[in-house]
Scaffold this active site. Sequence first.
Site, PDB file in Angstrom:
ATOM      1  CB  SER A 105      -0.831  -0.015   1.286  1.00 11.78           C
ATOM      2  OG  SER A 105      -1.396   1.254   1.539  1.00 11.78           O
ATOM      3  CE1 TYR A 121      -4.405  -2.192   5.073  1.00 14.11           C
ATOM      4  CE2 TYR A 121      -3.249  -0.144   4.601  1.00 14.11           C
ATOM      5  CZ  TYR A 121      -3.951  -1.253   4.160  1.00 14.11           C
ATOM      6  OH  TYR A 121      -4.192  -1.425   2.812  1.00 14.11           O
TER       7      TYR A 121
HETATM    8  P1  NAD Z   1     -11.715  -6.347  -0.037  1.00 15.36           P
HETATM    9  O1  NAD Z   1     -12.305  -6.254   1.318  1.00 15.36           O
HETATM   10  O2  NAD Z   1     -12.516  -5.968  -1.228  1.00 15.36           O
HETATM   11  O3  NAD Z   1     -11.209  -7.850  -0.287  1.00 15.36           O
HETATM   12  C1  NAD Z   1     -10.447  -8.545   0.670  1.00 15.36           C
HETATM   13  C2  NAD Z   1     -10.648 -10.042   0.499  1.00 15.36           C
HETATM   14  O4  NAD Z   1      -9.797 -10.688   1.446  1.00 15.36           O
HETATM   15  C3  NAD Z   1     -12.094 -10.490   0.794  1.00 15.36           C
HETATM   16  O5  NAD Z   1     -12.541 -11.362  -0.232  1.00 15.36           O
HETATM   17  C4  NAD Z   1     -11.958 -11.238   2.123  1.00 15.36           C
HETATM   18  O6  NAD Z   1     -12.890 -12.319   2.259  1.00 15.36           O
HETATM   19  C5  NAD Z   1     -10.518 -11.740   2.048  1.00 15.36           C
HETATM   20  N1  NAD Z   1      -9.966 -12.041   3.366  1.00 15.36           N
HETATM   21  C6  NAD Z   1     -10.044 -11.296   4.497  1.00 15.36           C
HETATM   22  N2  NAD Z   1      -9.449 -11.933   5.510  1.00 15.36           N
HETATM   23  C7  NAD Z   1      -8.969 -13.101   5.004  1.00 15.36           C
HETATM   24  C8  NAD Z   1      -8.259 -14.192   5.563  1.00 15.36           C
HETATM   25  N3  NAD Z   1      -7.926 -14.234   6.864  1.00 15.36           N
HETATM   26  N4  NAD Z   1      -7.930 -15.232   4.761  1.00 15.36           N
HETATM   27  C9  NAD Z   1      -8.279 -15.223   3.448  1.00 15.36           C
HETATM   28  N5  NAD Z   1      -8.969 -14.229   2.868  1.00 15.36           N
HETATM   29  C10 NAD Z   1      -9.308 -13.177   3.646  1.00 15.36           C
HETATM   30  O7  NAD Z   1     -10.352  -5.514   0.035  1.00 15.36           O
HETATM   31  P2  NAD Z   1      -9.401  -4.891  -1.100  1.00 15.36           P
HETATM   32  O8  NAD Z   1      -9.534  -3.434  -1.023  1.00 15.36           O
HETATM   33  O9  NAD Z   1      -9.540  -5.590  -2.390  1.00 15.36           O
HETATM   34  O10 NAD Z   1      -7.969  -5.234  -0.451  1.00 15.36           O
HETATM   35  C11 NAD Z   1      -7.107  -6.235  -0.948  1.00 15.36           C
HETATM   36  C12 NAD Z   1      -5.698  -5.911  -0.516  1.00 15.36           C
HETATM   37  O11 NAD Z   1      -5.307  -4.659  -1.085  1.00 15.36           O
HETATM   38  C13 NAD Z   1      -5.492  -5.794   0.985  1.00 15.36           C
HETATM   39  O12 NAD Z   1      -4.245  -6.362   1.343  1.00 15.36           O
HETATM   40  C14 NAD Z   1      -5.453  -4.303   1.204  1.00 15.36           C
HETATM   41  O13 NAD Z   1      -4.725  -3.936   2.360  1.00 15.36           O
HETATM   42  C15 NAD Z   1      -4.761  -3.848  -0.061  1.00 15.36           C
HETATM   43  N6  NAD Z   1      -4.952  -2.454  -0.396  1.00 15.36           N
HETATM   44  C16 NAD Z   1      -6.187  -1.955  -0.612  1.00 15.36           C
HETATM   45  C17 NAD Z   1      -6.329  -0.609  -0.933  1.00 15.36           C
HETATM   46  C18 NAD Z   1      -7.668   0.001  -1.173  1.00 15.36           C
HETATM   47  O14 NAD Z   1      -7.743   1.237  -1.215  1.00 15.36           O
HETATM   48  N7  NAD Z   1      -8.724  -0.776  -1.366  1.00 15.36           N
HETATM   49  C19 NAD Z   1      -5.201   0.210  -1.043  1.00 15.36           C
HETATM   50  C20 NAD Z   1      -3.944  -0.340  -0.815  1.00 15.36           C
HETATM   51  C21 NAD Z   1      -3.833  -1.670  -0.499  1.00 15.36           C
END
Ligand code: NAD
Length: 260
Positions: free
Chosen positions: A142, A155
């Site tokens: 991130s 985080y």
């Molecule tokens: P999201 O909530 O849409 O998807 C996350 C997925 O992870 C879900 O399907 C959930 O069921 C799964 N999950 C959660 N805990 C879990 C576990 N213990 N084991 C297996 N699966 C699990 O979130 P997203 O925004 O797509 O985030 C995905 C990644 O991207 C994360 O690592 C997040 O930190 C990172 N990220 C997101 C953003 C953003 O702005 N959305 C920015 C930077 C980084």
Amino acid sequence: MSRFDGRIAIVTGAASGIGKEIALRLAAEGGTPVIADLNLDAAKATAEEIKAKGGDAFAVAMNVTDEAEVEKGVADVVAKYGKVDILVSNAGIQIVKPLVDFPYADWKKLLSIHLDGAFLTTRACLKHMYAANYGRVVYMGSVHSKEASKLKAPYVTAKHGLIGLAKVLAKEGAEHNVTANVVCPGFVRTPLVDKQIPEQAKELGITEEQVVKNVMLKDTVDGQFTTTDDVADAVLYFAAAKSNVLTGQSLVVSHGWYMQ
Ligand code: NAD
């Protein structure tokens, strides 16, 4: 010949948001994504969506913090396909609270999903990657792998930690043709972010519109959200790397928020 023809790619957290987009894009370029997620029903739905478009995909129930479940999930993939070429360690959550009274249980939960999850899935895949003398590992970092924000102590800590893990793997994996890199997105409108907009508004005492404009997108060059497609582009770039030329690196994809 597509970039990922014949490649087997485990993507954790691929039932939603960024991970789902990565899985769809890998399949569109000839790869077989393994949708490894806590939510098996949603993982199966993603796999069906890919198959309906003519691709191949496999849904696996996996809590990335559960050592036995991770080992079994990876073993099931190897039993079915004979190998794991790519790991995208993406599963993650967000919990926003001030550090002064951050509950210890929430701190541990978040670190465990992001860091234990990355470690356990990496270790389980590496045995097979080393045996095959090929592997591409991409961690979902991130901008918070480089920069801090209020309310996000575990985080920010976890996302910085992933860069350390990738650097170690880059060194250890090199002789086995295994690379490790980190993609560092800015804010992307996924369920993870939609949930935190009202939470941040409450904690900071501002409106949801102000959270978006004055907190999330404040430091971008153009006030734009990053998209799941933008993030998938960067992940696939690292996943397709031809050699160790691209390893131990982290790439910020954020409309200019945090310039290195
Ligand atoms: P999201 O909530 O849409 O998807 C996350 C997925 O992870 C879900 O399907 C959930 O069921 C799964 N999950 C959660 N805990 C879990 C576990 N213990 N084991 C297996 N699966 C699990 O979130 P997203 O925004 O797509 O985030 C995905 C990644 O991207 C994360 O690592 C997040 O930190 C990172 N990220 C997101 C953003 C953003 O702005 N959305 C920015 C930077 C980084």
